[in-house]
Design a protein around this motif. Structure first.
Motif, PDB file in Angstrom:
ATOM      1  N   PHE A  18       0.840  -1.206   0.000  1.00 47.09           N
ATOM      2  CA  PHE A  18       0.000   0.000   0.000  1.00 47.09           C
ATOM      3  C   PHE A  18       0.869   1.248   0.000  1.00 47.09           C
ATOM      4  CE2 PHE A  18      -3.829  -2.362   1.160  1.00 47.09           C
ATOM      5  CZ  PHE A  18      -4.788  -1.619   0.499  1.00 47.09           C
ATOM      6  N   LYS A  23      -4.946   6.122  -6.213  1.00 47.72           N
ATOM      7  CA  LYS A  23      -5.615   4.836  -6.406  1.00 47.72           C
ATOM      8  C   LYS A  23      -5.907   4.144  -5.069  1.00 47.72           C
ATOM      9  CE  LYS A  23      -5.416   0.659  -9.154  1.00 47.72           C
ATOM     10  NZ  LYS A  23      -4.729  -0.061 -10.200  1.00 47.72           N
ATOM     11  N   ALA A  24      -5.013   4.288  -4.092  1.00 44.79           N
ATOM     12  CA  ALA A  24      -5.203   3.656  -2.787  1.00 44.79           C
ATOM     13  C   ALA A  24      -6.048   4.501  -1.846  1.00 44.79           C
ATOM     14  CB  ALA A  24      -3.851   3.387  -2.139  1.00 44.79           C
ATOM     15  N   LYS A  25      -6.313   5.746  -2.215  1.00 43.62           N
ATOM     16  CA  LYS A  25      -7.034   6.684  -1.353  1.00 43.62           C
ATOM     17  C   LYS A  25      -8.380   6.139  -0.881  1.00 43.62           C
ATOM     18  CE  LYS A  25      -8.579  11.505  -1.227  1.00 43.62           C
ATOM     19  NZ  LYS A  25      -8.354  11.626   0.178  1.00 43.62           N
ATOM     20  N   GLU A  26      -9.140   5.518  -1.777  1.00 42.67           N
ATOM     21  CA  GLU A  26     -10.459   5.015  -1.384  1.00 42.67           C
ATOM     22  C   GLU A  26     -10.363   3.947  -0.298  1.00 42.67           C
ATOM     23  OE1 GLU A  26     -12.490   2.014  -4.137  1.00 42.67           O
ATOM     24  OE2 GLU A  26     -11.103   3.031  -5.505  1.00 42.67           O
ATOM     25  N   TYR A  27      -9.307   3.154  -0.316  1.00 45.89           N
ATOM     26  CA  TYR A  27      -9.118   2.124   0.707  1.00 45.89           C
ATOM     27  C   TYR A  27      -8.607   2.728   2.012  1.00 45.89           C
ATOM     28  CZ  TYR A  27      -9.458  -0.998  -3.280  1.00 45.89           C
ATOM     29  OH  TYR A  27      -9.881  -1.650  -4.397  1.00 45.89           O
ATOM     30  N   LEU A  28      -7.686   3.677   1.890  1.00 49.01           N
ATOM     31  CA  LEU A  28      -7.084   4.276   3.081  1.00 49.01           C
ATOM     32  C   LEU A  28      -8.011   5.249   3.787  1.00 49.01           C
ATOM     33  CD1 LEU A  28      -3.493   4.796   1.658  1.00 49.01           C
ATOM     34  CD2 LEU A  28      -4.267   3.026   3.256  1.00 49.01           C
ATOM     35  N   ASP A  29      -8.926   5.884   3.034  1.00 51.17           N
ATOM     36  CA  ASP A  29      -9.884   6.814   3.630  1.00 51.17           C
ATOM     37  C   ASP A  29     -11.141   6.117   4.161  1.00 51.17           C
ATOM     38  OD1 ASP A  29      -8.187   8.883   3.072  1.00 51.17           O
ATOM     39  OD2 ASP A  29      -9.331   9.675   1.381  1.00 51.17           O
ATOM     40  N   ALA A  30     -11.348   4.873   3.761  1.00 50.71           N
ATOM     41  CA  ALA A  30     -12.515   4.107   4.219  1.00 50.71           C
ATOM     42  C   ALA A  30     -12.297   3.660   5.661  1.00 50.71           C
ATOM     43  CB  ALA A  30     -12.715   2.885   3.317  1.00 50.71           C
ATOM     44  N   SER A  32     -11.878   0.851   6.737  1.00 52.20           N
ATOM     45  CA  SER A  32     -10.845  -0.192   6.768  1.00 52.20           C
ATOM     46  C   SER A  32      -9.431   0.385   6.712  1.00 52.20           C
ATOM     47  CB  SER A  32     -11.048  -1.161   5.606  1.00 52.20           C
ATOM     48  OG  SER A  32     -10.954  -0.455   4.375  1.00 52.20           O
ATOM     49  N   GLY A  33      -9.293   1.678   6.419  1.00 53.87           N
ATOM     50  CA  GLY A  33      -7.972   2.309   6.336  1.00 53.87           C
ATOM     51  C   GLY A  33      -7.206   2.238   7.648  1.00 53.87           C
ATOM     52  N   ILE A  36      -5.698  -1.161   7.881  1.00 56.62           N
ATOM     53  CA  ILE A  36      -4.547  -1.301   6.984  1.00 56.62           C
ATOM     54  C   ILE A  36      -3.313  -0.687   7.639  1.00 56.62           C
ATOM     55  CG2 ILE A  36      -3.561  -0.525   4.789  1.00 56.62           C
ATOM     56  CD1 ILE A  36      -6.474  -0.714   3.652  1.00 56.62           C
TER      57      ILE A  36
END
Length: 85
Positions: A18, A23-30, A32-33, A36
């Protein structure tokens, strides 16, 4: 890599996992971020500038050919305690 060495070509790879990119923003801001980031001993994911530094290092040191440089903040070490080393 062996075939390219006689031409002076070094081959290495950088494996960041990561990275703080759009591109990773949606995962890191969710929600679940946090999970992670918590998986990493440093509590954060790698920054693109840190990856750039590794790539520049690889470019400057041809003898490191064949290396795979994991850049993930000790992610793989998360399940081991200091006593096992």
């Amino acid at each position: 890599m062996i075939a390219l060495a006689s031409y002076g070509i070094a081959v290495s790879a950088v494996a960041p996992r990561f990275t703080t990119t759009p591109k990773a923003k949606e995962y890191l801001d969710a929600p679940s971020g946090d999970a992670i980031r918590a998986q990493r001993p440093f509590g954060r994911v790698v920054d693109p500038g840190e990856i750039t530094a590794v790539v520049l290092h690889c470019q400057s040191v041809s003898w490191s050919s064949g290396a795979v440089l994991d850049r993930h903040g000790a992610f793989y070490l998360r399940s081991r305690s200091a006593a096992t080393f």
